[in-house]
Design an enzyme around this catalytic site. Structure first.
Site, PDB file in Angstrom:
ATOM      1  N   GLY A 270       0.786  -1.225   0.000  1.00 41.65           N
ATOM      2  CA  GLY A 270       0.000   0.000   0.000  1.00 41.65           C
ATOM      3  C   GLY A 270       0.815   1.271   0.000  1.00 41.65           C
ATOM      4  O   GLY A 270       0.277   2.361   0.220  1.00 41.65           O
ATOM      5  N   PRO A 313       4.609  -4.601  -1.932  1.00 39.11           N
ATOM      6  CA  PRO A 313       4.428  -3.406  -2.768  1.00 39.11           C
ATOM      7  C   PRO A 313       4.074  -3.775  -4.202  1.00 39.11           C
ATOM      8  O   PRO A 313       4.549  -4.774  -4.737  1.00 39.11           O
ATOM      9  CB  PRO A 313       5.799  -2.736  -2.703  1.00 39.11           C
ATOM     10  N   GLY A 314       3.237  -2.992  -4.821  1.00 38.20           N
ATOM     11  CA  GLY A 314       2.901  -3.172  -6.235  1.00 38.20           C
ATOM     12  C   GLY A 314       2.919  -1.838  -6.941  1.00 38.20           C
ATOM     13  O   GLY A 314       3.720  -1.582  -7.835  1.00 38.20           O
ATOM     14  N   ARG A 315       2.031  -0.939  -6.474  1.00 37.04           N
ATOM     15  CA  ARG A 315       1.935   0.402  -7.055  1.00 37.04           C
ATOM     16  C   ARG A 315       3.287   1.122  -7.060  1.00 37.04           C
ATOM     17  O   ARG A 315       3.665   1.765  -8.046  1.00 37.04           O
ATOM     18  CB  ARG A 315       0.915   1.220  -6.254  1.00 37.04           C
ATOM     19  N   TYR A 360     -12.229   6.573  -7.525  1.00 35.59           N
ATOM     20  CA  TYR A 360     -11.629   7.026  -6.266  1.00 35.59           C
ATOM     21  C   TYR A 360     -11.487   8.544  -6.168  1.00 35.59           C
ATOM     22  O   TYR A 360     -10.985   9.045  -5.159  1.00 35.59           O
ATOM     23  CB  TYR A 360     -10.225   6.444  -6.087  1.00 35.59           C
ATOM     24  N   CYS A 387     -19.671   7.848 -22.669  1.00 36.27           N
ATOM     25  CA  CYS A 387     -20.982   8.465 -22.434  1.00 36.27           C
ATOM     26  C   CYS A 387     -21.241   8.676 -20.952  1.00 36.27           C
ATOM     27  O   CYS A 387     -22.239   8.202 -20.404  1.00 36.27           O
ATOM     28  CB  CYS A 387     -22.073   7.605 -23.062  1.00 36.27           C
ATOM     29  N   GLU A 388     -20.335   9.361 -20.281  1.00 38.46           N
ATOM     30  CA  GLU A 388     -20.454   9.653 -18.853  1.00 38.46           C
ATOM     31  C   GLU A 388     -19.862  11.034 -18.597  1.00 38.46           C
ATOM     32  O   GLU A 388     -18.751  11.324 -19.062  1.00 38.46           O
ATOM     33  CB  GLU A 388     -19.678   8.638 -18.000  1.00 38.46           C
TER      34      GLU A 388
END
Length: 469
Positions: A270, A313-315, A360, A387-388
């Site tokens: 994280g 860890p990844g991010r 997020y 379309c948002e």
């Protein structure tokens, strides 16, 4: 200099909208003499011409360097206190066969969370003993496959999984190593959806239930209890949450040692990264030193040996290594409440290749990629083609005021949770992923075509789907 009142308070008006803040970009990103963004010796215009846009561009040397830095930092700090560390790459951030090879060659283990992620790691030739298998709702088939493949450790996320993993291990005549994921109750400073150790959520079991669960694991001959596991959330900038989680887990660890050995303790991942110049991410060396300090002092206070510490860890490994490359299309100046103008710059991707702003409220940066410009910086909102109204890629940043249709735009720090969360909304194919290294670019994940999308539609004859572009 006139500051647009629509700009968020954290966004500074730049003197030069061409600058690439080093904290946000990969180590090998720069601008050429002509002002074009170049990464690892490959120009943005060449990447767009060869591979098309939208496109994820991965700086391979940057990924490898961050993986090695994580391993070396944790090895160094925990050797200093008389223990050792294991660094797992969190495959959910972004996993492909090439990335799996890069991180294992750097000495990392890999954490997978589904049968699909397990399949990628195994197909890439990763030693299954170097894999950890996570998930709050592992299917019986996934558990069976993980056990039969020889996965190094399965993380137990609920009481029912104890029996399920034990049964699978017994069927395959294996003793399966397991960790027990705990809900530590630590409230990390992050988005609500990214906080994974609060009481009211789906992951893990409570600290109060842990002793009985560990006792049951130890009763079963087909299981070996490796240690406790905690993950307090994602995109965390402060060390205090990790420190508090480590303190709570070590107290329980010490209690459980009375009934048997516990060789490891997993403190999760994280670790946050910088998405904008306002973000202040902790270096991995600082995180490693802080965790080593608290683990050492708590173990001394409790009178127990320091266990092997695992992190995930990844991010922080893959996130800063990558930027997304888009082509600008429609550009509109919109008068907001009669007071100020917001410039909307539409690109050829959007929430289908980066859902994080919509999901997020995540902030990103943007830069003109195909050229430099001396035009005054203008506040922009980069939006997609879906379309948002919430189809926003970059909520607020400054681009040169002469940005125009056909320009290439680069959004940095998109290596984590962008491709892996990508969708086919509005029937857009997911973008390609290319790796750049030493002046060369190569495809590591190909672009989805219309033929790919139509091939899954069972209502179409085969010849129709095969003829699509």
């Amino acid at each position: 200099m006139t500051v647009n009142p629509l700009a968020p308070s954290w966004l500074a008006h730049p003197e030069d909208a061409n600058v690439l803040p080093p904290a946000v970009w990969s180590q090998n990103a720069s601008r050429s003499a002509s002002g074009e963004i170049v990464v690892a010796g490959v120009a943005a215009t060449d990447l767009a011409a060869e591979f098309g846009t939208p496109l994820y561009v991965v700086d391979e040397a940057d990924v490898r360097a961050r993986a090695s830095d994580a391993r070396e930092s944790f090895d160094r700090e925990f050797a200093r206190i008389g223990s050792a560390a294991k660094v797992y790459y969190a495959g959910k951030a972004f996993l492909s066969a090439e990335v799996a090879r890069w991180v294992t060659e750097a000495g990392l283990f890999i954490d997978v969370c589904s049968g699909g992620e397990l399949a990628v790691a195994l197909a890439a030739g990763v030693d299954p003993a170097r894999l950890g298998f996570h998930g709050n709702n592992k299917s019986l088939a996934e558990i069976d496959r993980a056990v039969s493949a020889g996965v190094g450790v399965i993380i137990i996320d609920s009481l029912v999984e104890i029996e399920r993993v034990a049964d699978a291990a017994a069927r395959h005549s294996r003793v399966q190593q397991v960790r027990l994921r705990l809900n530590s109750g630590v409230h990390a400073h992050t988005h609500e959806y990214l906080a994974t150790a609060r009481e009211d959520q789906k992951f893990g079991i409570t600290l109060a239930d842990a002793p009985a669960a560990v006792a049951r694991i130890r009763e079963l001959g087909s299981l070996r209890f490796l240690g406790l596991h905690s993950h307090i959330g994602s995109q965390i900038f402060e060390a205090d949450g990790f420190v508090e989680a480590a303190s709570r887990l070590l107290a329980l660890h010490a209690e459980l040692l009375r009934d048997g050995p516990i060789p490891e303790l997993n403190l999760g991942g994280g670790f946050g990264i910088a998405y904008t110049s306002a973000d202040r991410a902790l270096p991995v060396s600082t995180i490693a030193a802080s965790l080593a300090e608290i683990v050492s002092s708590e173990c001394a206070r409790l009178g127990v040996p320091v266990p092997v510490i695992a992190v995930e860890p990844g991010r922080s490994i893959v996130g800063p290594s990558t930027f997304s490359l888009y082509e600008a299309g429609t550009i509109k100046d919109v008068l907001v409440e009669g007071t100020a103008v917001r410039r909307y710059v539409s690109v050829d991707g959007g929430m289908s290749d980066n859902i994080r702003p919509a999901l997020y409220g995540a902030d990103y940066s943007v830069r003109l990629a195909n050229r430099g410009s001396d035009a005054d910086p203008t506040l922009v909102r980069v939006v997609g083609k879906h379309c948002e109204s919430g189809d926003i890629v970059v909520l607020a940043d400054y681009l040169p005021g002469d940005v125009r249709p056909g320009d290439l735009l680069a959004v940095p720090a998109t290596g984590a949770y962008c491709w892996s969360l990508a969708s086919n909304y509005n029937y857009l194919g997911r973008p390609a992923v290319v790796a750049v290294l030493d002046g060369r670019a190569r495809l590591i994940v190909r672009r989805e075509t219309e033929a790919d999308l139509l091939s899954r539609d069972a209502g179409l004859p085969d010849h129709q789907s095969q003829g699509a572009a």
